[in-house]
Design an enzyme around this catalytic site. Structure first.
Site, mmCIF file in Angstrom:
data_model
loop_
_atom_site.group_PDB
_atom_site.id
_atom_site.type_symbol
_atom_site.label_atom_id
_atom_site.label_comp_id
_atom_site.label_asym_id
_atom_site.label_seq_id
_atom_site.Cartn_x
_atom_site.Cartn_y
_atom_site.Cartn_z
ATOM 1 N N ARG A 1 7.969 -10.625 -4.492
ATOM 2 C CA ARG A 1 7.123 -9.744 -6.018
ATOM 3 C C ARG A 1 8.659 -9.899 -6.849
ATOM 4 O O ARG A 1 8.235 -9.856 -8.129
ATOM 5 C CB ARG A 1 7.220 -7.929 -5.390
ATOM 6 C CG ARG A 1 6.206 -7.171 -6.030
ATOM 7 C CD ARG A 1 6.361 -5.734 -5.942
ATOM 8 N NE ARG A 1 6.502 -5.743 -4.423
ATOM 9 C CZ ARG A 1 5.557 -5.552 -3.512
ATOM 10 N NH1 ARG A 1 4.038 -5.874 -4.551
ATOM 11 N NH2 ARG A 1 5.317 -5.297 -2.519
ATOM 12 N N TYR A 2 9.483 -10.111 -6.566
ATOM 13 C CA TYR A 2 10.368 -10.481 -7.315
ATOM 14 C C TYR A 2 11.487 -11.268 -7.560
ATOM 15 O O TYR A 2 11.398 -11.631 -6.114
ATOM 16 C CB TYR A 2 11.700 -8.544 -7.320
ATOM 17 C CG TYR A 2 11.413 -7.115 -7.187
ATOM 18 C CD1 TYR A 2 11.177 -6.921 -7.951
ATOM 19 C CD2 TYR A 2 11.039 -7.206 -5.785
ATOM 20 C CE1 TYR A 2 10.580 -5.523 -8.226
ATOM 21 C CE2 TYR A 2 10.794 -5.546 -5.740
ATOM 22 C CZ TYR A 2 10.299 -5.025 -6.950
ATOM 23 O OH TYR A 2 9.869 -3.732 -7.026
ATOM 24 N N ARG B 1 14.442 -11.244 -4.885
ATOM 25 C CA ARG B 1 13.928 -11.026 -3.493
ATOM 26 C C ARG B 1 12.063 -11.249 -2.175
ATOM 27 O O ARG B 1 11.698 -11.570 -3.399
ATOM 28 C CB ARG B 1 14.443 -9.457 -3.340
ATOM 29 C CG ARG B 1 15.616 -8.551 -2.923
ATOM 30 C CD ARG B 1 14.879 -7.643 -4.133
ATOM 31 N NE ARG B 1 15.793 -7.530 -5.104
ATOM 32 C CZ ARG B 1 15.352 -7.218 -6.338
ATOM 33 N NH1 ARG B 1 14.743 -6.010 -6.267
ATOM 34 N NH2 ARG B 1 15.340 -7.454 -7.659
ATOM 35 N N CYS C 1 3.590 -1.056 15.155
ATOM 36 C CA CYS C 1 5.495 0.368 15.272
ATOM 37 C C CYS C 1 4.818 0.879 16.493
ATOM 38 O O CYS C 1 4.497 1.135 17.480
ATOM 39 C CB CYS C 1 5.179 0.985 13.999
ATOM 40 S SG CYS C 1 4.531 0.180 12.233
ATOM 41 N N CYS D 1 2.450 6.504 11.377
ATOM 42 C CA CYS D 1 2.756 7.561 10.204
ATOM 43 C C CYS D 1 1.480 7.750 9.896
ATOM 44 O O CYS D 1 0.998 6.810 9.290
ATOM 45 C CB CYS D 1 4.187 7.213 9.360
ATOM 46 S SG CYS D 1 5.291 6.908 10.784
ATOM 47 N N CYS E 1 1.584 6.374 5.859
ATOM 48 C CA CYS E 1 2.063 5.020 5.695
ATOM 49 C C CYS E 1 1.128 4.273 4.329
ATOM 50 O O CYS E 1 -0.325 4.014 4.748
ATOM 51 C CB CYS E 1 1.825 4.673 6.808
ATOM 52 S SG CYS E 1 2.414 2.604 6.756
ATOM 53 N N ARG F 1 0.839 1.243 4.484
ATOM 54 C CA ARG F 1 0.792 -0.173 5.004
ATOM 55 C C ARG F 1 -0.436 0.464 6.310
ATOM 56 O O ARG F 1 -0.444 -0.553 7.096
ATOM 57 C CB ARG F 1 1.064 -0.758 5.921
ATOM 58 C CG ARG F 1 2.639 -1.799 4.145
ATOM 59 C CD ARG F 1 2.943 -3.101 5.325
ATOM 60 N NE ARG F 1 3.934 -3.226 3.624
ATOM 61 C CZ ARG F 1 5.147 -3.252 3.789
ATOM 62 N NH1 ARG F 1 5.888 -2.909 4.554
ATOM 63 N NH2 ARG F 1 5.340 -3.848 2.094
ATOM 64 N N ASP G 1 3.150 6.697 -1.892
ATOM 65 C CA ASP G 1 1.987 6.045 -2.787
ATOM 66 C C ASP G 1 -0.021 6.094 -1.987
ATOM 67 O O ASP G 1 -0.049 7.104 -1.337
ATOM 68 C CB ASP G 1 1.936 4.366 -1.893
ATOM 69 C CG ASP G 1 3.225 3.924 -2.147
ATOM 70 O OD1 ASP G 1 3.724 3.608 -3.719
ATOM 71 O OD2 ASP G 1 4.299 3.883 -0.790
ATOM 72 N N ASP H 1 6.163 3.243 -6.870
ATOM 73 C CA ASP H 1 5.895 1.708 -6.290
ATOM 74 C C ASP H 1 4.327 1.864 -7.592
ATOM 75 O O ASP H 1 3.766 2.397 -6.825
ATOM 76 C CB ASP H 1 5.273 1.802 -4.575
ATOM 77 C CG ASP H 1 6.659 0.491 -3.740
ATOM 78 O OD1 ASP H 1 6.895 -1.174 -5.030
ATOM 79 O OD2 ASP H 1 6.946 0.868 -3.339
ATOM 80 N N LYS I 1 8.668 -1.682 -8.039
ATOM 81 C CA LYS I 1 9.368 0.020 -7.659
ATOM 82 C C LYS I 1 9.813 -0.112 -8.702
ATOM 83 O O LYS I 1 10.665 -0.329 -9.518
ATOM 84 C CB LYS I 1 9.494 -0.383 -6.627
ATOM 85 C CG LYS I 1 10.624 0.653 -6.214
ATOM 86 C CD LYS I 1 11.291 0.935 -4.726
ATOM 87 C CE LYS I 1 10.570 0.876 -3.600
ATOM 88 N NZ LYS I 1 10.816 -1.009 -3.071
HETATM 89 S S1 SF4 Z 1 5.526 4.002 7.898
HETATM 90 FE FE1 SF4 Z 1 4.111 3.136 8.542
HETATM 91 S S2 SF4 Z 1 5.200 1.026 8.768
HETATM 92 FE FE2 SF4 Z 1 6.873 2.535 9.010
HETATM 93 S S3 SF4 Z 1 7.048 3.632 10.648
HETATM 94 FE FE3 SF4 Z 1 5.057 4.334 9.882
HETATM 95 S S4 SF4 Z 1 3.008 3.633 10.457
HETATM 96 FE FE4 SF4 Z 1 5.242 2.330 10.646
#
Ligand code: SF4
Length: 341
Positions: free
Chosen positions: A85-86, A89, A98, A102, A105, A107, A265, A302, A309
């Site tokens: 993206r940048y 980086r 994971c 979460c 999340c 993603r 997000d 973001d 960001k």
């Molecule tokens: S925020 Fe998303 S990528 Fe990070 S640990 Fe939780 S589920 Fe996994």
């Protein structure tokens, strides 16, 4: 404490964490993965922790503007596993796994999927980084890179460590908090490479920091690994100056510098976690009055769609009516952004 991760609604119900009489939760379970480690099950006695990991029926409500790829990882991907993206980086997505999933999340529609980057894709990703000399920093994320075996981690980090144009590697992980026993001598050895490795620990509430997590962070700090934190501003979890002050003070005591506070997000089904920008700014202003400079993270947004960001400051955000904003991206282009209704 349970000795295994909870991975289904039935598991959560048996642990008293989910309501077995709520039929819509089954639909949530089909849409988004569940995983809660024993450490987080123990910490879930605190509602701010439970809310982050236990599915809620609100996840079935998809709000206006919510996206399956809110920060545009795919739009900015030159080869599988890399987001560029940048200019200087890249993100290297080494795994989709994971230790916890979460509920907010960004993603959430990718993680828990196909697992590790294949050997062929990893080789192509490393080749891309090696031949792109403008890249000075590689950010390993996922999923969570620290769920890899120390051997695989060492192989990837070791290879990156040999690329002469890299100044540092950065690893983003929730492992030291949610699975602290993984932080052992073998992992720490894997992170000893010729290029500096910075570790950014994802933690949102002081109640996540049990004794084992605190000890794991101590081991990493003792090993000379610079530690930063990232947190997400989450409604009903940490959306007050008191909660964030307690978290940032605890992190400073653990030798972790609070680095980023992310505005939540536009992930699909995460609207019940999102605060307004105005509330985030108010909390940051209060924290500035209460905390030492080294305890203050940068509050960032973001820009949806992969435009980068930016700090949530007057330079980047212009109010465009009640709850509506224009956000200036790093190239000076403006993008509309709306608070949750
Ligand atoms: S925020 Fe998303 S990528 Fe990070 S640990 Fe939780 S589920 Fe996994």
């Amino acid at each position: 404490m349970t000795d295994r991760a909870l991975q289904s609604l039935d598991d959560l119900a048996a642990a008293g964490l989910a309501d077995p009489a709520e039929p819509r939760l089954a639909e949530v379970e089909r849409a988004f993965r569940i995983r809660v480690t024993p450490e987080m099950v123990a910490a879930a006695a605190h509602p701010a922790v439970a809310r982050q990991f236990v599915p809620a029926v609100e996840e079935l409500s998809i709000g206006a503007g919510e996206l399956s790829d809110p920060i545009g990882d795919v739009a900015r991907s030159p080869v599988t596993g890399v987001t560029h993206r940048y200019r200087d980086r890249v993100i290297l997505h080494v795994t989709r796994t994971c230790d916890v999933y979460c509920r907010f999340c960004f993603r959430r529609e990718v993680v828990g999927g196909e697992g590790m980057l294949s050997d062929a894709d990893l080789a192509a990703a490393l080749d891309y980084i090696e031949r792109t000399e403008a890249v000075r920093e590689v950010i390993l994320t996922g999923g969570d890179p620290l769920v890899l075996s120390p051997r695989r981690l060492q192989a990837i980090v070791g290879r990156l460590g040999q690329i002469a144009h890299l100044d540092q590697l950065r690893i983003h992980s929730r492992v030291p908090v949610v699975t602290p026993q993984r932080v052992d001598e073998a992992m720490i050895r894997a992170l000893r490479v010729p290029v500096p490795v910075w570790l950014v620990v994802h933690v949102n509430h002081e109640a996540e920091l049990g004794l084992d997590s605190r000890a794991a962070l101590g081991r990493l700090a003792d090993a000379g690994i610079p530690l930063l934190s990232q947190s997400v501003l989450l409604r009903g979890v940490n959306d007050s100056a008191d909660a964030l002050e307690a978290l940032f003070r605890a992190l400073l005591r653990l030798r972790v510098k609070p680095y980023y506070l992310h505005h939540c997000d536009l992930a699909r089904g995460a609207g019940h976690f999102r605060t307004t920008i105005a509330l985030g700014r108010q909390i940051m202003a209060e924290l500035r009055r209460r905390l030492t400079g080294i305890g203050l993270p940068t509050y960032v947004l973001d820009i949806p769609g992969g435009f980068g960001k930016v700090p949530v400051t007057g330079d980047h955000l212009v109010e465009d009516g009640p709850g509506r904003w224009l956000v200036r991206d790093p190239d000076g282009r403006m993008h509309p952004y709306a608070d949750p209704a």
